[in-house]
Design an enzyme around this catalytic site. Structure first.
Site, PDB file in Angstrom:
ATOM      1  CE1 TYR A   1      -9.312   0.064   8.985  1.00  0.00           C
ATOM      2  CE2 TYR A   1      -9.520   1.240  11.017  1.00  0.00           C
ATOM      3  CZ  TYR A   1      -8.772   0.941   9.850  1.00  0.00           C
ATOM      4  OH  TYR A   1      -7.400   1.557   9.674  1.00  0.00           O
TER       5      TYR A   1
ATOM      6  N   GLY B   1      -0.386   7.959   0.901  1.00  0.00           N
ATOM      7  CA  GLY B   1      -0.435   8.004   2.419  1.00  0.00           C
ATOM      8  C   GLY B   1       0.665   7.545   3.217  1.00  0.00           C
ATOM      9  CB  ILE B   2       0.952   5.795   6.520  1.00  0.00           C
ATOM     10  CG1 ILE B   2       0.029   6.664   7.246  1.00  0.00           C
ATOM     11  CG2 ILE B   2       2.048   5.222   7.690  1.00  0.00           C
ATOM     12  CD1 ILE B   2      -0.756   6.080   8.522  1.00  0.00           C
ATOM     13  N   GLY B   3       1.884   4.600   3.698  1.00  0.00           N
ATOM     14  CA  GLY B   3       2.941   3.661   3.054  1.00  0.00           C
ATOM     15  C   GLY B   3       3.827   4.457   2.198  1.00  0.00           C
TER      16      GLY B   3
ATOM     17  CB  SER C   1      -6.312   1.249  13.486  1.00  0.00           C
ATOM     18  OG  SER C   1      -7.246   2.114  14.004  1.00  0.00           O
TER      19      SER C   1
ATOM     20  N   GLY D   1       0.859  -0.963  -0.057  1.00  0.00           N
ATOM     21  CA  GLY D   1       0.127  -0.069  -0.027  1.00  0.00           C
ATOM     22  C   GLY D   1       1.001   1.227   0.195  1.00  0.00           C
ATOM     23  CB  ALA D   2       4.278   1.849  -0.649  1.00  0.00           C
TER      24      ALA D   2
END
Length: 293
Positions: free
Chosen positions: A204, A50-52, A176, A46-47
């Site tokens: 989630y 966002g964070i990735g 999370s 997931g790069a």
């Protein structure tokens, strides 16, 4: 008179928002490690956003060979070019994987095992927000759990051999604080075939709790291998995931508040980076981190 009252209220709200944002950012953890990663290989799922994306950028800045494991290859290629340009590290590559599709995960892992000689850092970051209605993947798995947990569970297990032979190495699972929304977890009914399908935030939360439980069990199984596994809550971070999938009024209001007062992507990536590189956690495993502690 009414105009003055409205102006006063608006001003007070703005001051409150700015104060909360300042305090939240001030106390947020930051990775201060100067560790270099030349000769090391890292995978970040997931790069492409966002964070990735910011985790991958930091690892590349430190000299690592970084593999962006993403569903959207075209988007990831643009991110890879940006990372190369901003870090000067040209050893940044893109490989396709959809963590909701176990066939895709197997293909990706097999490709890594065939082409890579080492793997020192695996950051399981890809994820999606919960669905309002039950939806199954081609594998017959609830899509939120499949994307956030099952895909990474399979990927990590398929790459464990390479992680062990490359040790010392690290697995970082992005979870999370939403795991607190789970009052229970029926491990025999993760597809909600027997129990009613709950609200999207709870679904989630189930997947994020699964990340943490997986991390704890994995750390036990890896004792003595010099491979560590830790999980992380990145904080309230404004990223694309806020608007992906199904939206409603509550989710939209939450996204707005996070945009106003939360962390940006770079600050949100700090704890993931910390667990991936810091000397302070060389022998730490099975823990859950928030703000680098």
């Amino acid at each position: 008179m009414v105009c003055c009252v409205v102006t006063t209220v608006v001003a007070a709200v703005v001051v409150l928002i700015l104060t909360v944002k300042f305090i939240y950012h001030y106390q947020s953890g930051r990775c201060t490690s100067k560790t270099r990663l030349v000769g090391k290989t890292a995978i970040v799922t997931g790069a492409s956003a966002g964070i990735g994306k910011e985790t991958a950028r930091d690892l590349a800045q430190r000299g690592a060979r970084v593999i962006l494991a993403c569903r959207n290859v075209e988007k990831a290629e643009r991110v890879a070019e940006d990372i190369k340009k901003t870090t000067g590290n040209t050893d940044v590559v893109v490989r396709e994987v959809d963590t909701s599709d176990l066939t895709s995960v197997r293909k990706f892992a097999e490709d890594i095992l065939r082409t890579e000689t080492a793997l020192h850092i695996l950051v399981n970051n890809a994820g999606m927000s919960g669905m309002k209605k039950r939806k199954l993947t081609a594998d017959g798995l609830e899509v939120t759990m499949a994307t956030n947990h099952f895909g990474h569970f399979l990927l990590t297990n398929m790459l464990l051999g390479l992680l062990k032979t490359s040790a010392p190495s690290r697995v970082v699972n992005v979870s999370s604080v939403a795991h607190h929304f789970c009052s229970s977890l029926d491990v025999d009914d993760l597809n909600f075939e027997k129990n009613p399908f709950p609200k999207s935030l709870i679904v989630y939360g189930h997947s994020k709790l699964a990340n943490i439980l997986f991390t704890k069990e994995l750390s036990e199984k890896l004792r003595g291998t010099d491979v560590t596994a830790n999980s992380v809550h990145p904080g309230a971070v404004y990223t694309e995931i806020m608007w992906k999938g199904e939206t409603n009024l509550i989710k939209s209001i939450f996204a707005l508040l996070v945009w106003l007062m939360g962390k940006d992507e770079k600050l949100g990536a700090q704890t993931s980076i910390y667990l991936a590189v810091s000397e302070e956690v060389n022998n730490v495993t099975g823990k859950y981190y928030v703000d680098c502690k």
